[in-house]
Scaffold this motif. Structure first.
Motif, short mmCIF file in Angstrom:
data_model
loop_
_atom_site.label_atom_id
_atom_site.label_comp_id
_atom_site.label_asym_id
_atom_site.label_seq_id
_atom_site.Cartn_x
_atom_site.Cartn_y
_atom_site.Cartn_z
N THR A 112 104.86 15.78 122.12
CA THR A 112 103.57 16.15 122.50
C THR A 112 103.56 15.25 123.87
O THR A 112 103.78 14.00 124.00
CB THR A 112 102.61 15.56 121.71
OG1 THR A 112 102.71 16.48 120.54
CG2 THR A 112 101.22 16.10 122.33
N VAL A 113 103.15 16.11 125.12
CA VAL A 113 103.37 15.27 126.52
C VAL A 113 101.82 15.24 126.98
O VAL A 113 101.01 16.27 127.06
CB VAL A 113 104.16 16.24 127.56
CG1 VAL A 113 104.28 15.57 128.95
CG2 VAL A 113 105.57 16.37 126.79
N ALA A 114 101.43 14.00 127.83
CA ALA A 114 100.25 13.69 128.29
C ALA A 114 100.80 13.08 129.37
O ALA A 114 101.87 12.21 129.50
CB ALA A 114 99.45 12.96 127.33
N PRO A 115 99.78 12.74 130.62
CA PRO A 115 100.22 12.10 131.84
C PRO A 115 100.50 10.79 131.45
O PRO A 115 101.56 10.17 132.32
CB PRO A 115 99.10 12.14 132.79
CG PRO A 115 98.41 13.54 132.34
CD PRO A 115 98.60 13.63 130.75
N GLU A 116 100.15 10.08 130.62
CA GLU A 116 100.16 8.49 130.44
C GLU A 116 100.94 8.39 129.14
O GLU A 116 101.42 7.40 128.94
CB GLU A 116 98.90 7.84 130.38
CG GLU A 116 97.97 7.96 131.51
CD GLU A 116 98.71 7.52 132.75
OE1 GLU A 116 99.32 6.50 132.87
OE2 GLU A 116 98.37 7.94 133.98
#
Length: 851
Positions: free
Chosen positions: A246-250
């Motif tokens: 799961t990818v998020a900016p931070e």
């Protein structure tokens, strides 16, 4: 001029050079940049513009980029670029142009960019609205396009559509792709990016890694989304992994689960990566479990600093093979490893470990497990390490290594190989513990050995001093059948060589072998063993027992090896030997197995044959006046030989000839005396010599000759007789002891099968003969009823006990049985005896003579 900063160190040399076209300014130098590593350049500025050549030695290790050369020269509307170098995919070269027109957007033309066999062409326009253009890939099994188009709000959209079919690349590690499809679309802009990608592949090979199937999907919008997929294949053993992130900016949270070699790979919780201010990521403590062991890793990477700490408990070393080590190591590792690196500066590390039951497995041998305690300290300019070998609680030996003067350039192993070495080894234990760690398959050493040695110089060119002693070693080869016992050895180390001043041992049957030689350890690696040069004198030593060949020899021998295969040479006298006809092709001590993939994409298949390129070869000349036994396929004989043994230990070849001394040939339960014999060998072919053999016997008042010609695997047999008889009549008398006119129905079936076998190369139907051979009899026949003695239809079973003694039992299963014994005193005088259940016992003498 010198430039020194945190990210750049360089030495520059500038000159003004006058010329007919005006004054030119030249600039040359070399240095190191923090991101791209060491470089050299040579440039000049003239009236028509700048020219320059930049060479980057190692700009991007992850992509395998090495020796990248970029040459810049002015053109009519801008600049031309020539590029060349090495990459992960192989060598590349290209010609590009940068156009800078006054009233139009800048444009990049890719006239040619060839990566191994795949060529990239196209053009990109750098307009105010964004980049526009198309790149085309063709050749080498890869076809497709990469398109760029400007979109709203200053974004650039892209579309990738690539297909690979039987593609190949020739980097340092070759890559082949049976099938792969990549489809991706998206857009990128400052602060907002979108990617949708779908990847599938099958039949991908990268060195020892074989990926049978790979699928991956990615959907990311404005830095948020998901990546998932699955991969299955083989690397030293079968593996299957599922991954999900799961990818998020931070933050990125990822998990991997699957199996390797039938053991589960687990992650109790996801690995969490948190973005750092320097552009890198921090890894929170992450646990991975495998085969009742586990590892916990945490640290930072991807920014200015890399720092990683790994804690291990009972982690199997064979997991290294999944990572690509391919060493075949066994054992369980426990301890703490700490690794740190600032940018591209040399790394530092510490390790405190214990390995339980450490071993290394080759194709047919595995080293004796030992326990290892080890400490390692690595700094920018030196490595110090110490280890202790234990068998249970017993101390076997100690190792101490110090390498100083490590350079700044190159991979860590290259730097260690060039550094100054100071190492010590003290060992008192089983020789197989050390020998099998080198994975040398042709020979094996077992037994106690004592070593005291010191090494200086470098790892690539060590200088060793010390001694080696042993009094009860055993040398054994599974491929040649050699076994030398109670070997005593004395040697000393000199430079990179172990000089064996003397070794001596015994073989089965009371033979001896003594000799001397050298073992050179220079250049030894995971794929190359020590270099050997051993000279020996054998006396009545049994040194060959493989592929149907046995030999006891006397004479000089020499064994030479470059570390990859070798040669066994000599000029010897054979004291005694045995060759079993028809079994050489059946010996499969070390098989070579051909495989064919039948479930490839589109029904295609790929043939792959295993081979041993590093074979051990024979270069032996041998002679013997007699005592060479040749048995099998009916022959029991003694020969004298004069041959040349060539080929390899897996595929021996023989040239020369053999001459008959004495012998017999058995056909259909009848023994013939050999009167002429010659066997011719051809070393250019597998062992299947040409035969010229004549044998004689007398049966039922007839003298029969049998001539055996052709090759040993498929001999041709021809009969003649005195008086002259048809072939079926000769066979009838040999098989059944009577004329063809008196045969029963079952006897006639056997006779027809025998004739068909002789005339058609053995293809006749012979169920009775097959039964006789399967139960080990020399004679099995059906006998007709005889009312005069009260015998019903029965069976006769015969066996040659020795060359002179033949016993046959007759029975009808209804009360009648008889035992007949024939003892042949000479070729013309025999003693016959019969004992039966009806009291007709007899003893008589049979005399047969040619007149």
């Amino acid at each position: 001029m010198a430039i020194t900063s945190a990210r750049l160190n360089a030495q520059l040399d500038s000159k003004l050079v006058p010329g007919s076209d005006g004054t030119r300014t030249t600039l040359a130098g070399s240095g190191r940049q923090a991101d791209y590593g060491p470089f050299t350049f040579d440039a000049e500025i003239a009236a028509d513009g700048p020219r320059a050549v930049l060479v980057l030695a190692d700009p991007l290790p992850a992509a395998g980029l090495k020796d990248v050369r970029v040459a810049l020269a002015p053109s009519d509307e801008g600049f031309g670029f020539d590029v060349a170098g090495q990459s992960l995919l192989g060598p590349f070269s290209g010609a590009l142009e940068l156009f800078l027109p006054d009233a139009a957007p800048a444009r990049i033309a890719v006239n040619r960019l060839e990566v191994y066999r795949t060529n990239v062409t196209g053009a990109l326009t750098l307009g105010e609205a964004g980049m526009t253009g198309d790149l085309r890939l063709a050749g080498g099994g890869v076809n497709g396009t990469v398109n760029f188009r400007p979109q709203a709000a200053g974004a650039v959209g892209f579309a990738v559509n690539l297909a690979a079919r039987n593609a190949a690349f020739a980097g340092e590690t070759p890559i082949s792709i049976a099938r792969a499809d990549i489809a991706a679309t998206g857009r990128y802009a400052d602060g907002k990016t979108r990617v949708d990608a779908d990847i599938s592949a099958a039949g991908v090979e990268y060195g020892a890694l074989n990926i049978a199937n790979l699928t991956a999907k990615a959907a990311i919008d404005d830095g948020r989304g998901r990546v998932s997929g699955a991969i299955a294949g083989r690397r030293a053993d079968r593996f299957a992994l599922n991954f999900d992130a799961t990818v998020a900016p931070e933050q990125i949270a990822a998990a991997v689960r699957g199996e390797f070699g039938g053991e589960a790979i687990t992650m109790p919780r996801r690995a969490v990566l948190t973005a750092q201010d320097d552009g890198g990521w921090r890894l929170a403590p992450t646990q991975i479990g495998f085969s009742r062991g586990y590892a916990i890793a945490e640290g930072r990477f991807g920014g200015d600093e890399t720092a990683l700490e790994i804690k291990l408990a009972r982690m199997p070393l064979r997991l290294l093979d999944l990572a690509g080590a391919g060493l075949g190591l066994g054992g369980r590792l426990s301890g703490i490893i700490d690794y740190r690196q600032q940018g591209r500066a040399p790394p530092s590390a510490t390790a405190r470990v214990r390995i339980d039951r450490f071993s290394r497995a080759g194709l047919v041998l595995s080293s004796k497990p030992v326990n290892v305690l080890g400490v390692v300290d690595l700094s920018a300019d030196r490595l110090t390490a110490a280890g202790r070998l234990l068998e249970g609680d017993a101390r076997l030996g100690d190792v101490a290594v110090r390498i100083t003067g490590l350079g700044e350039d190159g991979a860590l192993m290259e730097r260690l190989t060039r550094g100054r070495l100071d190492a010590r080894l003290a060992f008192d234990g089983a020789a197989e513990t050390l020998w099998r760690l080198a994975a040398i398959e042709a020979f094996d050493l077992t037994g106690p050995v004592t070593i005291a040695a010191r090494a200086t110089g470098t790892l690539g060119d060590p200088r060793i001093s010390g001694t080696l002693t042993s009094d009860n070693l055993t040398l054994e080869s599974a491929v040649t059948g050699t076994r030398i016992e109670t070997v005593s050895a004395r040697g000393r180390f000199a430079g990179s060589r172990l000089e064996l001043s003397r070794f001596a041992g015994n073989t089965r049957g009371g033979g001896t072998i003594i000799g001397s030689g050298t073992v050179d350890l220079a250049g030894i690696s995971a794929t190359r063993g020590p270099q050997l040069d051993l000279r020996a004198a054998a006396k009545n030593a049994r040194l060959l027992d493989a592929t149907g060949l046995e030999a006891t020899i006397t004479g000089p021998l020499r064994i030479v090896s470059s570390g990859r295969g070798g040669t066994i040479a000599g000029r010897v006298t054979i004291n005694r030997a045995r060759w079993a006809l028809g079994v050489a092709a059946e010996d499969v001590a070390l098989p070579q197995i051909a495989t064919r993939e039948i479930n490839g994409e589109g029904g295609g298949g790929r043939t792959q044959v295993s081979a041993r390129d590093n074979a051990w070869r024979y270069l032996v000349n041998a002679s013997a006046p007699n005592r060479v036994a040749v048995d099998g396929m009916g022959l029991e004989s003694e020969w004298g030989i004069d041959i040349a043994l060539r080929g390899t230990v897996n595929d021996p070849r023989i040239g020369g000839s053999a001459r008959l001394v004495r012998g017999d040939y058995t056909f259909a339960g009848t023994r013939f005396e050999l009167t002429r014999g010659r066997i011719l060998f051809d070393e250019n072919e597998p062992i299947d010599p040409r035969l010229d053999i004549l044998a004689e016997t007398s049966r039922s008042g007839t003298n029969v000759d049998i001539a055996i010609t052709g090759n040993a695997q498929s001999p041709a047999i021809a009969f003649s007789s005195e008086p002259a008889l048809p072939e079926e009549e000769i066979l009838s008398r040999l098989l059944f002891g009577g004329s063809v006119t008196s045969l029963s129905a079952t006897d006639a079936v056997q006779l027809a099968a025998a004739l068909a076998a002789l005339q058609g190369g053995g293809a006749g139907l012979d169920p009775i003969g097959e039964l006789r051979r399967s139960i080990g009899l020399d004679q099995l026949r059906i006998i007709s009823a005889d009312p005069l003695i009260g015998r019903e239809t029965g069976v006769a079973l015969g066996k040659n006990i020795t060359r002179s003694l033949y016993v046959e039992v007759l029975t009808d299963g209804r009360g009648y049985s008889a035992t007949q014994v024939e003892y042949r005193i000479t070729s013309w005088l025999a003693l016959l005896g019969t004992v039966s259940t009806i009291g007709r016992d007899s003893v008589l003498v049979e005399v047969s003579r040619d007149y």
